[in-house]
Design a protein around this motif. Structure first.
Motif, short mmCIF file in Angstrom:
data_model
loop_
_atom_site.label_atom_id
_atom_site.label_comp_id
_atom_site.label_asym_id
_atom_site.label_seq_id
_atom_site.Cartn_x
_atom_site.Cartn_y
_atom_site.Cartn_z
N THR A 21 -7.39 7.12 4.12
CA THR A 21 -7.88 6.61 2.84
C THR A 21 -8.16 7.75 1.89
O THR A 21 -7.78 7.71 0.71
CB THR A 21 -9.15 5.75 3.06
OG1 THR A 21 -8.83 4.66 3.93
CG2 THR A 21 -9.69 5.22 1.74
N ASP A 35 -10.42 -1.35 -0.66
CA ASP A 35 -9.31 -2.14 -0.13
C ASP A 35 -8.44 -1.30 0.79
O ASP A 35 -8.03 -1.76 1.86
CB ASP A 35 -8.48 -2.71 -1.28
CG ASP A 35 -7.37 -3.61 -0.80
OD1 ASP A 35 -7.66 -4.57 -0.06
OD2 ASP A 35 -6.20 -3.33 -1.15
N THR A 36 -8.18 -0.07 0.40
CA THR A 36 -7.37 0.83 1.23
C THR A 36 -8.06 1.09 2.56
O THR A 36 -7.42 1.06 3.62
CB THR A 36 -7.09 2.15 0.49
OG1 THR A 36 -6.42 1.85 -0.74
CG2 THR A 36 -6.24 3.09 1.32
N ARG A 38 -10.23 -0.84 4.10
CA ARG A 38 -10.15 -2.07 4.90
C ARG A 38 -8.77 -2.22 5.53
O ARG A 38 -8.65 -2.60 6.70
CB ARG A 38 -10.48 -3.29 4.05
CG ARG A 38 -11.94 -3.43 3.72
CD ARG A 38 -12.18 -4.71 2.91
NE ARG A 38 -13.56 -4.77 2.48
CZ ARG A 38 -14.58 -5.14 3.23
NH1 ARG A 38 -14.39 -5.48 4.48
NH2 ARG A 38 -15.81 -5.18 2.74
N ARG A 39 -7.71 -1.95 4.75
CA ARG A 39 -6.35 -2.05 5.29
C ARG A 39 -6.12 -1.04 6.42
O ARG A 39 -5.54 -1.38 7.45
CB ARG A 39 -5.31 -1.82 4.19
CG ARG A 39 -5.00 -3.05 3.37
CD ARG A 39 -3.72 -2.91 2.55
NE ARG A 39 -3.44 -1.58 2.06
CZ ARG A 39 -3.85 -1.10 0.89
NH1 ARG A 39 -4.56 -1.85 0.08
NH2 ARG A 39 -3.53 0.12 0.51
N GLU A 40 -6.57 0.18 6.23
CA GLU A 40 -6.41 1.21 7.25
C GLU A 40 -7.16 0.83 8.53
O GLU A 40 -6.65 1.01 9.64
CB GLU A 40 -6.88 2.58 6.75
CG GLU A 40 -6.00 3.18 5.67
CD GLU A 40 -4.62 3.58 6.17
OE1 GLU A 40 -4.44 3.82 7.39
OE2 GLU A 40 -3.70 3.66 5.33
N GLN A 43 -5.27 -1.96 10.26
CA GLN A 43 -4.09 -1.44 10.96
C GLN A 43 -4.47 -0.78 12.28
O GLN A 43 -3.68 -0.74 13.21
CB GLN A 43 -3.33 -0.45 10.08
CG GLN A 43 -2.59 -1.11 8.95
CD GLN A 43 -1.91 -0.12 8.03
OE1 GLN A 43 -2.02 1.09 8.18
NE2 GLN A 43 -1.21 -0.66 7.04
#
Length: 95
Positions: A21, A35-36, A38-40, A43
């Motif tokens: 991030t 948001d980044t 949370r996505r990381e 994953q």
């Protein structure tokens, strides 16, 4: 029944997600850091339900503060204290 993740594995996965991030933010300051993050984390197989933790880590990323989830004596040099914002909480092992 699901396995309980090892705390060191959770810390390492969290560190990778935060580092990814921070790298993305360095390359493009217009990204949505929360948001980044949370996505990381997703994953890495970790769900985040602690909005305050996400905001705190995102603020540290935007501020350029180093963030370390390594334990002293583990992945970090002996003279480096870990700086773990808040608690991971939720379904991610609570490290």
């Amino acid at each position: 029944m699901s396995e309980v993740p090892d705390e060191a594995e959770v810390r390492a996965a969290t560190q990778r997600a935060v580092d990814a991030t921070a790298t993305a933010y360095t390359a493009d300051a217009d990204i949505d850091v929360e948001d980044t993050l949370r996505r990381e984390m997703a994953q890495a197989g970790m769900a985040l339900d602690d909005d305050a933790w996400v905001r705190e880590v995102a603020q540290a990323v935007r501020s350029g503060h180093p963030i370390s989830f390594a334990e002293v004596g583990g992945d970090a040099p002996a003279d480096v204290e870990p700086t773990t914002p808040g608690s991971l909480g939720g379904d991610n092992g609570g490290a």
